[in-house]
Write an enzyme that holds these catalytic residues in place. Structure first.
Site, mmCIF file in Angstrom:
data_model
loop_
_atom_site.group_PDB
_atom_site.id
_atom_site.type_symbol
_atom_site.label_atom_id
_atom_site.label_comp_id
_atom_site.label_asym_id
_atom_site.label_seq_id
_atom_site.Cartn_x
_atom_site.Cartn_y
_atom_site.Cartn_z
ATOM 1 N N LYS A 1 12.551 -6.912 -5.628
ATOM 2 C CA LYS A 1 12.918 -6.384 -6.946
ATOM 3 C C LYS A 1 13.995 -7.230 -7.605
ATOM 4 O O LYS A 1 14.020 -7.357 -8.831
ATOM 5 C CB LYS A 1 13.374 -4.924 -6.829
ATOM 6 C CG LYS A 1 12.209 -3.971 -6.555
ATOM 7 C CD LYS A 1 12.503 -2.535 -6.926
ATOM 8 C CE LYS A 1 11.250 -1.702 -6.784
ATOM 9 N NZ LYS A 1 11.418 -0.304 -7.153
ATOM 10 N N LYS B 1 1.475 -4.871 -3.403
ATOM 11 C CA LYS B 1 1.197 -3.437 -3.410
ATOM 12 C C LYS B 1 1.165 -2.894 -4.834
ATOM 13 O O LYS B 1 1.861 -3.405 -5.710
ATOM 14 C CB LYS B 1 2.215 -2.683 -2.552
ATOM 15 C CG LYS B 1 3.476 -2.303 -3.254
ATOM 16 C CD LYS B 1 4.191 -1.164 -2.525
ATOM 17 C CE LYS B 1 5.338 -0.637 -3.399
ATOM 18 N NZ LYS B 1 4.892 0.272 -4.452
ATOM 19 N N LYS C 1 4.488 1.156 -9.744
ATOM 20 C CA LYS C 1 4.710 1.646 -11.109
ATOM 21 C C LYS C 1 5.350 0.588 -11.972
ATOM 22 O O LYS C 1 5.108 0.493 -13.168
ATOM 23 C CB LYS C 1 5.691 2.833 -11.066
ATOM 24 C CG LYS C 1 5.097 4.142 -10.714
ATOM 25 C CD LYS C 1 6.191 5.199 -10.793
ATOM 26 C CE LYS C 1 6.509 5.765 -9.437
ATOM 27 N NZ LYS C 1 7.729 5.278 -8.832
HETATM 28 P P1 ATP Z 1 8.491 1.323 -8.288
HETATM 29 O O1 ATP Z 1 7.662 0.125 -8.667
HETATM 30 O O2 ATP Z 1 9.313 1.857 -9.437
HETATM 31 O O3 ATP Z 1 9.291 1.108 -7.029
HETATM 32 P P2 ATP Z 1 6.455 2.646 -6.744
HETATM 33 O O4 ATP Z 1 5.066 2.625 -7.240
HETATM 34 O O5 ATP Z 1 6.815 1.707 -5.643
HETATM 35 O O6 ATP Z 1 7.436 2.473 -7.997
HETATM 36 P P3 ATP Z 1 8.088 4.746 -5.631
HETATM 37 O O7 ATP Z 1 8.598 5.836 -6.514
HETATM 38 O O8 ATP Z 1 9.016 3.632 -5.281
HETATM 39 O O9 ATP Z 1 6.761 4.142 -6.296
HETATM 40 O O10 ATP Z 1 7.517 5.372 -4.283
HETATM 41 C C1 ATP Z 1 7.109 6.734 -4.187
HETATM 42 C C2 ATP Z 1 6.281 6.945 -2.940
HETATM 43 O O11 ATP Z 1 4.997 6.327 -3.093
HETATM 44 C C3 ATP Z 1 6.880 6.346 -1.663
HETATM 45 O O12 ATP Z 1 6.622 7.220 -0.586
HETATM 46 C C4 ATP Z 1 6.119 5.070 -1.478
HETATM 47 O O13 ATP Z 1 6.069 4.646 -0.131
HETATM 48 C C5 ATP Z 1 4.743 5.471 -1.994
HETATM 49 N N1 ATP Z 1 4.015 4.303 -2.503
HETATM 50 C C6 ATP Z 1 4.392 3.508 -3.534
HETATM 51 N N2 ATP Z 1 3.478 2.554 -3.758
HETATM 52 C C7 ATP Z 1 2.497 2.743 -2.833
HETATM 53 C C8 ATP Z 1 1.276 2.065 -2.546
HETATM 54 N N3 ATP Z 1 0.905 1.015 -3.251
HETATM 55 N N4 ATP Z 1 0.504 2.525 -1.529
HETATM 56 C C9 ATP Z 1 0.880 3.605 -0.804
HETATM 57 N N5 ATP Z 1 2.032 4.277 -1.018
HETATM 58 C C10 ATP Z 1 2.829 3.867 -2.021
HETATM 59 MG MG MG Z 2 8.829 1.587 -4.969
#
Ligand code: ATP
Ligand code: MG
Length: 329
Positions: free
Chosen positions: A112, A193, A196
């Protein structure tokens, strides 16, 4: 007494299929076996800049999506992290027992911070705040996606270090990953991965994407140049779609035969996703048209968890020798 579960999602953008398959789906499945607390972690979201007006509406949207995805607010507590001051308080106390070298090693921090012009201190502290979220409620189980495993390992290290320095204070939590869907990859790039915070119209399937958008995104998903599906030797893009289909509806993956054309395969994957999202979107619509419903859920969640948080803050202060007002032992 039931063991406690804690997990969270950042209101940092549109919740996507990775969040659902990696986290929310798992939460909904285990919630009745535990005393569950699910947080909208807004203090984590501000580790990178968020437009204030956008953030405040995403907090409510995220809460509504928790419920739409199957979290029962009667059974589980849904809480906004910043409404319980103990998260930030405990994070400071834990910061003071965390070696800087532990934080520098975190892969999420590295990934990040590469995208920022100026790296805020919050991005480095992120995993300590996450440790505080978990330890504040003495959670036993933490259901997350695979990307959070390293932070969970760090949480255990911090808890153990604190316990060794100040005496047994924190329960050391366990990570719980889903068996399928622990790491959903981006549709546009199956080597990163799904997130968001990654921009690009074809990167993620949002939980609120209409069926035609889901179909279009899956049809455009990156694959390799093989003529058809080879279950013995799938490229990263096809393997990701296969995982998505398997997590949404295992019957779809059982129906895939060797040599099936990518176009046909993608259509089946898309239908499995559309069918999975349909009831979530329906429920989301219902609850967001009811005025005051989300705020009432968040208030109830707050009232349930506040005494637990306050208790841990008092215990931690005492362990460290900090002053507890009116709290002579
Ligand atoms: P950001 O990009 O803002 O970090 P994010 O998509 O990574 O957003 P988070 O809010 O950080 O989402 O994570 C929320 C939950 O979703 C956590 O338990 C994380 O492990 C899970 N998660 C996030 N992305 C994935 C993915 N691609 N596959 C499976 N689990 C995920
Ligand atoms: Mg995340």
């Amino acid at each position: 007494m039931k063991a406690r579960v804690l997990s969270g999602v950042q209101p940092s953008g549109n919740l996507h299929l990775g969040n659902y398959l990696g986290a929310l789906k798992n939460w909904a499945e285990i919630q009745s076996d535990y005393e569950s607390i699910f947080c909208i972690v807004d203090l984590h979201a501000i580790t990178v800049y968020q437009e204030p007006e956008e953030l405040v509406s995403k907090i409510r949207e995220t809460a509504a999506l928790f419920i739409a995805a199957g979290i029962d607010p009667e059974q589980s507590s849904i809480v906004v992290q910043s409404s319980v001051s103990g998260h930030a308080e405990l994070a400071w106390m834990l910061t003071c027992v965390t070696p800087l070298g532990w934080l520098n090693r975190m892969t999420q921090f590295k990934a990040k911070s590469e995208k920022q012009d100026t790296i805020g201190d919050g991005l480095l502290q992120y995993p300590v705040l996450m440790a505080a979220d978990i330890l504040l409620y003495q959670a036993k189980i933490v259901p997350v996606g695979e990307d959070q495993s390293q932070h969970l390992e760090l949480t255990r290290d911090i808890a153990q270090r604190f316990n060794a320095q100040y005496g047994e204070t924190f329960n050391v939590p366990e990570t719980r990953l889903p068996t399928v869907g622990a790491r959903i990859m981006g549709l546009d790039d199956p080597t990163v991965k799904m997130s968001k915070s990654v921009t690009g119209t074809n990167h993620a399937i949002a939980l609120l994407d209409p069926p035609e958008v889901v179909r279009k995104k899956i049809a455009r998903a990156t694959t390799d140049s093989q003529p058809g599906v080879d279950p013995e030797n799938m490229g990263a893009g096809i393997a990701n779609l296969f995982t998505i289909a398997n997590a949404c509806d295992p019957a779809v993956t059982r129906s895939v035969v060797a040599g099936m054309r990518y176009g046909d395969f993608k259509k089946r994957v898309a239908e499995a996703v559309v069918a999975r999202l349909e009831p979530i979107q329906k429920k989301y619509k219902e609850i967001t048209t009811e005025p005051g419903y989300i705020d009432a859920v968040l208030q109830r969640g707050l009232e349930r968890v506040l005494p637990i948080a306050q208790d841990t803050i008092r215990t931690t202060k005492r362990a460290m020798g900090l002053y507890v007002p009116g709290g002579s032992v």
